[in-house]
Design a protein around this motif. Structure first.
Motif, PDB file in Angstrom:
ATOM      1  N   ILE A  68       0.838  -1.206   0.000  1.00 24.24           N
ATOM      2  CA  ILE A  68       0.000   0.000   0.000  1.00 24.24           C
ATOM      3  C   ILE A  68       0.872   1.254   0.000  1.00 24.24           C
ATOM      4  CG2 ILE A  68      -1.836   1.233   1.207  1.00 24.24           C
ATOM      5  CD1 ILE A  68      -2.719  -1.603   0.427  1.00 24.24           C
ATOM      6  N   GLU A  69       1.878   1.267   0.858  1.00 24.01           N
ATOM      7  CA  GLU A  69       2.754   2.442   0.960  1.00 24.01           C
ATOM      8  C   GLU A  69       3.459   2.714  -0.357  1.00 24.01           C
ATOM      9  OE1 GLU A  69       5.323   1.512   4.206  1.00 24.01           O
ATOM     10  OE2 GLU A  69       3.829   2.039   5.757  1.00 24.01           O
ATOM     11  N   ASN A  70       3.962   1.670  -1.003  1.00 28.42           N
ATOM     12  CA  ASN A  70       4.676   1.853  -2.265  1.00 28.42           C
ATOM     13  C   ASN A  70       3.752   2.308  -3.391  1.00 28.42           C
ATOM     14  OD1 ASN A  70       7.735   0.934  -2.432  1.00 28.42           O
ATOM     15  ND2 ASN A  70       6.740  -0.331  -0.865  1.00 28.42           N
ATOM     16  N   VAL A  71       2.565   1.743  -3.452  1.00 24.68           N
ATOM     17  CA  VAL A  71       1.610   2.155  -4.483  1.00 24.68           C
ATOM     18  C   VAL A  71       1.233   3.620  -4.314  1.00 24.68           C
ATOM     19  CG1 VAL A  71      -0.750   1.858  -5.328  1.00 24.68           C
ATOM     20  CG2 VAL A  71       0.694  -0.146  -4.926  1.00 24.68           C
ATOM     21  N   GLU A 106      -7.126   1.962   1.685  1.00 24.77           N
ATOM     22  CA  GLU A 106      -6.102   3.003   1.776  1.00 24.77           C
ATOM     23  C   GLU A 106      -5.322   3.177   0.481  1.00 24.77           C
ATOM     24  OE1 GLU A 106      -3.620   2.062   5.069  1.00 24.77           O
ATOM     25  OE2 GLU A 106      -5.219   2.287   6.563  1.00 24.77           O
ATOM     26  N   MET A 107      -5.455   2.233  -0.434  1.00 27.63           N
ATOM     27  CA  MET A 107      -4.751   2.313  -1.713  1.00 27.63           C
ATOM     28  C   MET A 107      -5.455   3.339  -2.592  1.00 27.63           C
ATOM     29  SD  MET A 107      -3.786  -0.921  -4.154  1.00 27.63           S
ATOM     30  CE  MET A 107      -2.753  -1.715  -2.938  1.00 27.63           C
ATOM     31  N   GLU A 108      -4.709   4.321  -3.094  1.00 29.26           N
ATOM     32  CA  GLU A 108      -5.316   5.476  -3.749  1.00 29.26           C
ATOM     33  C   GLU A 108      -4.950   5.569  -5.227  1.00 29.26           C
ATOM     34  OE1 GLU A 108      -3.914   8.757  -1.471  1.00 29.26           O
ATOM     35  OE2 GLU A 108      -5.163   8.304   0.277  1.00 29.26           O
ATOM     36  N   ALA A 109      -5.972   5.863  -6.057  1.00 24.97           N
ATOM     37  CA  ALA A 109      -5.790   6.150  -7.475  1.00 24.97           C
ATOM     38  C   ALA A 109      -6.562   7.410  -7.805  1.00 24.97           C
ATOM     39  CB  ALA A 109      -6.290   4.987  -8.330  1.00 24.97           C
ATOM     40  N   SER A 110      -6.026   8.240  -8.694  1.00 19.25           N
ATOM     41  CA  SER A 110      -6.717   9.490  -9.014  1.00 19.25           C
ATOM     42  C   SER A 110      -7.983   9.248  -9.826  1.00 19.25           C
ATOM     43  CB  SER A 110      -5.780  10.431  -9.783  1.00 19.25           C
ATOM     44  OG  SER A 110      -5.439   9.891 -11.049  1.00 19.25           O
ATOM     45  N   LEU A 111      -8.042   8.115 -10.551  1.00 15.58           N
ATOM     46  CA  LEU A 111      -9.236   7.795 -11.335  1.00 15.58           C
ATOM     47  C   LEU A 111      -9.976   6.590 -10.738  1.00 15.58           C
ATOM     48  CD1 LEU A 111      -7.860   8.322 -14.969  1.00 15.58           C
ATOM     49  CD2 LEU A 111      -9.267   9.878 -13.595  1.00 15.58           C
ATOM     50  N   GLU A 136     -13.505   0.149  -2.582  1.00 18.28           N
ATOM     51  CA  GLU A 136     -13.724   0.976  -3.777  1.00 18.28           C
ATOM     52  C   GLU A 136     -12.989   0.458  -5.010  1.00 18.28           C
ATOM     53  OE1 GLU A 136     -12.811   4.975  -2.489  1.00 18.28           O
ATOM     54  OE2 GLU A 136     -14.835   5.229  -1.701  1.00 18.28           O
ATOM     55  N   PHE A 137     -12.834  -0.866  -5.104  1.00 16.00           N
ATOM     56  CA  PHE A 137     -12.366  -1.484  -6.333  1.00 16.00           C
ATOM     57  C   PHE A 137     -13.580  -1.824  -7.197  1.00 16.00           C
ATOM     58  CE2 PHE A 137      -8.280  -1.995  -4.393  1.00 16.00           C
ATOM     59  CZ  PHE A 137      -7.384  -2.222  -5.437  1.00 16.00           C
ATOM     60  N   ASN A 138     -13.465  -1.609  -8.488  1.00 16.69           N
ATOM     61  CA  ASN A 138     -14.495  -2.024  -9.433  1.00 16.69           C
ATOM     62  C   ASN A 138     -14.175  -3.435  -9.909  1.00 16.69           C
ATOM     63  OD1 ASN A 138     -16.077   0.638  -9.994  1.00 16.69           O
ATOM     64  ND2 ASN A 138     -13.918   1.224 -10.158  1.00 16.69           N
ATOM     65  N   LEU A 139     -14.990  -4.398  -9.521  1.00 17.26           N
ATOM     66  CA  LEU A 139     -14.777  -5.776  -9.939  1.00 17.26           C
ATOM     67  C   LEU A 139     -15.358  -5.959 -11.337  1.00 17.26           C
ATOM     68  CD1 LEU A 139     -13.949  -8.717  -9.419  1.00 17.26           C
ATOM     69  CD2 LEU A 139     -16.197  -9.066  -8.352  1.00 17.26           C
ATOM     70  N   LEU A 140     -14.512  -6.373 -12.267  1.00 17.28           N
ATOM     71  CA  LEU A 140     -14.943  -6.647 -13.634  1.00 17.28           C
ATOM     72  C   LEU A 140     -15.011  -8.160 -13.813  1.00 17.28           C
ATOM     73  CD1 LEU A 140     -12.804  -3.978 -15.558  1.00 17.28           C
ATOM     74  CD2 LEU A 140     -15.215  -3.819 -14.838  1.00 17.28           C
ATOM     75  N   ASP A 141     -16.195  -8.702 -13.642  1.00 15.31           N
ATOM     76  CA  ASP A 141     -16.451 -10.140 -13.703  1.00 15.31           C
ATOM     77  C   ASP A 141     -17.089 -10.443 -15.049  1.00 15.31           C
ATOM     78  OD1 ASP A 141     -17.071 -12.787 -13.261  1.00 15.31           O
ATOM     79  OD2 ASP A 141     -18.540 -12.416 -11.672  1.00 15.31           O
ATOM     80  N   ASN A 142     -16.249 -10.674 -16.060  1.00 14.98           N
ATOM     81  CA  ASN A 142     -16.691 -10.769 -17.458  1.00 14.98           C
ATOM     82  C   ASN A 142     -17.524  -9.550 -17.836  1.00 14.98           C
ATOM     83  OD1 ASN A 142     -15.372 -13.231 -17.637  1.00 14.98           O
ATOM     84  ND2 ASN A 142     -17.041 -14.203 -18.753  1.00 14.98           N
ATOM     85  N   GLN A 143     -16.947  -8.400 -17.531  1.00 17.54           N
ATOM     86  CA  GLN A 143     -17.593  -7.119 -17.810  1.00 17.54           C
ATOM     87  C   GLN A 143     -16.564  -6.167 -18.403  1.00 17.54           C
ATOM     88  OE1 GLN A 143     -18.713  -6.890 -13.588  1.00 17.54           O
ATOM     89  NE2 GLN A 143     -20.791  -6.457 -14.252  1.00 17.54           N
TER      90      GLN A 143
END
Length: 267
Positions: A68-71, A106-111, A136-143
């Motif tokens: 997490i810290e490195n990401v 805690e893992m952060e992405a701007s998008l 807040e991860f978007n799971l793409l399950d055959n999507q």
């Protein structure tokens, strides 16, 4: 002769200790450029962090905290997790699930943050979905999802649990040129390269556990018998494999440091 045997034994023991106590607990970041004329100009210099195969073990909480810290230091626009949060050889408690939720949150992405289902995750599927949703991860399950960035031209991001409906996911109402697929097992690459997919991100192989110079990964898993190493190209489709962060049965890696990948888009 006795001296030779002693030297050989010392060497074998040293290699074993190195792989078990140093290599497997080390960490590095690999950087790549994804260069493709089909990438919209608005996506140039977009930064993606890709990691795979956490294979969480309760006694190794520090490894996830380190990830997490490195990401977060990288400040990615997009985070992609290509599956296997869990380890089939482990038994988990409510405390473990809560720790995973709070950590991944805690893992952060701007998008956006995207994930697919790994083979180990299927055993804990309800917990996996719950953890991803709360973090807040978007799971793409055959999507698929069309990602717009700065203008009206999107890229098509596809998450595959299996490869049953790939053509359907590539056929969208909104026009796009560049497609990025996420799949856990890299041996799907041969079939997926027959479709109009530009880049595929995968994991699962764990880099072959033991890496032999000029040969690559030595130990092959089901689903990663053919494609084990970092990078392949077939039919104008490129495959990039994360060699993962954890281990399944044996806490050991040799010349195969756990790592995450950074990709930057260039047109």
């Amino acid at each position: 002769m006795k001296k030779i045997i002693a030297v050989v034994l010392i060497l074998i023991i040293s290699i074993f200790l190195y792989g078990k106590y140093f290599e497997v607990n080390n960490f590095k970041i690999k950087e790549y450029t994804i260069n493709n004329n089909k990438i919209p100009k608005s996506f140039e210099n977009l930064k993606i962090v890709h990691f795979s195969d956490i294979l969480y073990v309760s006694k190794n909480k520090d490894k996830l905290t380190n990830l997490i810290e490195n990401v977060n230091k990288i400040k990615p626009d997009i985070i992609i997790f290509s599956g296997d949060l869990f380890n089939n050889n482990e038994k988990y408690s409510t405390e473990d699930f809560d720790f995973l939720k709070s950590s991944l949150n805690e893992m952060e992405a701007s998008l956006y943050k995207y994930a697919v289902i790994g083979d180990n995750d299927k055993k804990f599927l309800d917990n996996y979905k719950d953890i991803l949703y709360d973090s807040e991860f978007n799971l793409l399950d055959n999507q698929n999802t069309l990602l717009f960035y700065k203008d009206i031209t999107p890229i098509n991001i596809i998450g595959l649990t299996n490869i049953d409906n790939v053509a359907e996911l590539l056929d969208t109402d909104v026009e796009y040129e560049y497609s990025l697929a996420i799949v856990h097992e890299p041996d799907n690459f041969t079939k997926l390269s027959e479709y109009d997919i530009d880049t595929i991100l995968s994991g699962h192989s764990l880099g072959g556990i033991i890496n032999i110079p000029y040969y690559g990964g030595l130990l092959k898993k089901d689903g990663a018998k053919t494609y084990i190493n970092d990078y392949y190209v077939l039919n104008n489709t490129e495959l990039l494999i994360s060699n993962g962060l954890g281990y399944e049965k044996y806490n050991f890696r040799l010349l195969n440091t756990p790592s995450i990948n950074i990709y930057r888009f260039e047109k």
